[in-house]
Write an enzyme that holds these catalytic residues in place. Sequence first.
Site, PDB file in Angstrom:
ATOM      1  N   LYS A 159      -9.694   1.414  -1.401  1.00 38.02           N
ATOM      2  CA  LYS A 159      -9.819   0.882  -0.116  1.00 38.02           C
ATOM      3  C   LYS A 159     -11.152   1.391   0.614  1.00 38.02           C
ATOM      4  CE  LYS A 159      -6.890   0.911   4.231  1.00 38.02           C
ATOM      5  NZ  LYS A 159      -5.685   1.321   4.732  1.00 38.02           N
ATOM      6  N   GLU A 191       0.753  -1.196   0.189  1.00 37.40           N
ATOM      7  CA  GLU A 191      -0.022  -0.276   0.058  1.00 37.40           C
ATOM      8  C   GLU A 191       0.973   1.127   0.031  1.00 37.40           C
ATOM      9  OE1 GLU A 191      -1.883   0.889   3.875  1.00 37.40           O
ATOM     10  OE2 GLU A 191      -3.451   1.675   3.078  1.00 37.40           O
ATOM     11  N   CYS A 193      -4.657  -3.162   3.012  1.00 38.62           N
ATOM     12  CA  CYS A 193      -4.325  -3.046   4.368  1.00 38.62           C
ATOM     13  C   CYS A 193      -5.358  -3.564   5.294  1.00 38.62           C
ATOM     14  CB  CYS A 193      -3.849  -1.701   4.742  1.00 38.62           C
ATOM     15  SG  CYS A 193      -2.930  -1.647   6.289  1.00 38.62           S
ATOM     16  N   ASN A 210      -7.525   5.896  -1.462  1.00 44.45           N
ATOM     17  CA  ASN A 210      -6.428   4.852  -0.932  1.00 44.45           C
ATOM     18  C   ASN A 210      -6.631   3.915  -1.955  1.00 44.45           C
ATOM     19  OD1 ASN A 210      -4.277   3.202  -0.118  1.00 44.45           O
ATOM     20  ND2 ASN A 210      -4.809   3.790   2.142  1.00 44.45           N
ATOM     21  N   ASN A 255       0.521  -1.167   5.256  1.00 44.76           N
ATOM     22  CA  ASN A 255       1.367  -0.384   5.958  1.00 44.76           C
ATOM     23  C   ASN A 255       0.541  -0.692   7.447  1.00 44.76           C
ATOM     24  OD1 ASN A 255       3.223   1.924   4.676  1.00 44.76           O
ATOM     25  ND2 ASN A 255       1.423   1.142   3.202  1.00 44.76           N
ATOM     26  N   GLU A 263      -6.269   8.225   7.948  1.00 44.51           N
ATOM     27  CA  GLU A 263      -6.660   7.785   6.590  1.00 44.51           C
ATOM     28  C   GLU A 263      -8.227   8.424   6.573  1.00 44.51           C
ATOM     29  OE1 GLU A 263      -6.072   4.225   5.014  1.00 44.51           O
ATOM     30  OE2 GLU A 263      -4.656   3.526   6.662  1.00 44.51           O
TER      31      GLU A 263
END
Lengths: 314, 314
Positions: free
Chosen positions: A124, A47, A173, A107, A198, A143
């Site tokens: 994501k 990611e 992730c 993302n 991550n 995020e």
Amino acid sequence: MSRIIRLAGAQMGANQKADSRRQILDRMIALLDDAAGQGAQLVVFPELPFTTFFPRWLFETQAEVDAWFETSMPGPNTQALFDRAKALGVGMYVGFAELTPQGQHFNTSITVGPDGTILGKYRKIHLPGTVEPRIGDRFQQLEKRYFEYGDLGFPAFRGPESWGRAIMGMLICNDRRWPEGWRVYGLQGVELMLIGYNSAAYDPMGGTTEDASLRTFHSTLAAQANAYMNATWAVSVAKAGNEDGSGLIGGSVIVSPNGIVVAEAKTLGDEVIVADADLDACRQGKEKMFNFAAHRRPQWYRPIIDQVGAVPPA
Amino acid sequence: MSRIIRLAGAQMGANQKADSRRQILDRMIALLDDAAGQGAQLVVFPELPFTTFFPRWLFETQAEVDAWFETSMPGPNTQALFDRAKALGVGMYVGFAELTPQGQHFNTSITVGPDGTILGKYRKIHLPGTVEPRIGDRFQQLEKRYFEYGDLGFPAFRGPESWGRAIMGMLICNDRRWPEGWRVYGLQGVELMLIGYNSAAYDPMGGTTEDASLRTFHSTLAAQANAYMNATWAVSVAKAGNEDGSGLIGGSVIVSPNGIVVAEAKTLGDEVIVADADLDACRQGKEKMFNFAAHRRPQWYRPIIDQVGAVPPA
């Protein structure tokens, strides 16, 4: 057609805030070369591999935030990786921070075929963290502040002939801990799940009960069990190591449809892992234990979509 | 109130077809005594513990089938176990083949409180196997023939004060491999999942690629990951060993909300495992990583209820 594909995970060590984009890109190209040299047909990067994990920082202005994003993929800061992959005839999964022409931030990850074609795109859905910064914490998990929730669902797609027309899916992730996403792909017959991550080596929400060892165990456990329960191969790849004082776990793995780890990173740095995946090994699970048509009972699963949060009994 | 409860799993060795009901019941009472002697407050027995795993056999007449079922619980063949549990002040999860007054057949489990009250009832939803016998196979898996699908959903319930008012759920055997059931309990805030199983030590559907070691790994993996992903304790307990030539795995485990095995059976026979469970250890997961209200995105989960079987992309 062959249904065996040689997979690689290209785990990356830390990207510091001060690292230049070119410096990082050169490391990614070196990993790609390494994997291709080992015969890999598809290389999975983490990611947000092109930069540091920037959602750990609070930025004052939107311009500072947007500086971490790509407005095209490939683009000027990423083209060299795509060129090398195409020249090598190697496909890749690669994450990036996506800024759309309409100004939306996601993302995102894409899977690129051996001829450079973009085969699939995923944004994501399970964004962790908070919108507002946590006062007094050295590192944030923002995020939910910097990205919108993914709006593409969980769209499976087919690989090319040279990958056995594999049914493929992507997660990013935190998604890998949510069985719902895996199952939506499982309901599309997924045979190969690609994941970049991550993950902090400590509780990113400020607790003290989780260490790197426990969090690496969780990462591997989630990949193993969800691969098993959906009878799919999975490649789950970390950006690892110490980014400007904030630790990230490693533990990149390639997992079989039996949930067995067949390749595993040993370091917290740049490291390639490789395994051959026989896509037909998914059939045992898909046709027997996890023959969904024979055994699922959706009439009892309604709370999964009717509820968001937990509602305890009286 | 205390939120620590001492749990036991009462793994059972094989029950042969020829064993008398009293013989088996006496073993169960001995296990209960053993667990109570170790201070256990709640003892988990396997699926269908009172008899051999009869769905491996094809019976010619319904009367032969019905002979394996209980028409009341407790009943004449089980009362002694309930009496002993009440005398000891120990609760239990116990499976049984349920024949209702209306003539319905279910693979059922109940949880009994320390005072003998039945706190909850569950009827197995994910029945494995086939309706029709497989020609030529020595052992069958005829759960779909002998049982109806469970009709109670996944109903969480509360334990008594002495169990910290734990939010509890039950699954039976194959259910533990299906994340949907766990999640429906997770959406009720489950803190303690009780599971009994009988799992063949080979592929019960006739394949040759699965052995006892792989199948035990799968059993443990499913319990660990689903406990983790729903931030709940889990007690998953086998009937194990060689029943009239047909092998069953052991591998009974008690699993923490971190997915860590805290107690594990070492044999394939009658064996008690014990662990203390702090129910408040569920909070880390429920309030952070698996804070469902904050992080779930049900609008993307619809295929989980809209589809039964897998539909591959074109």
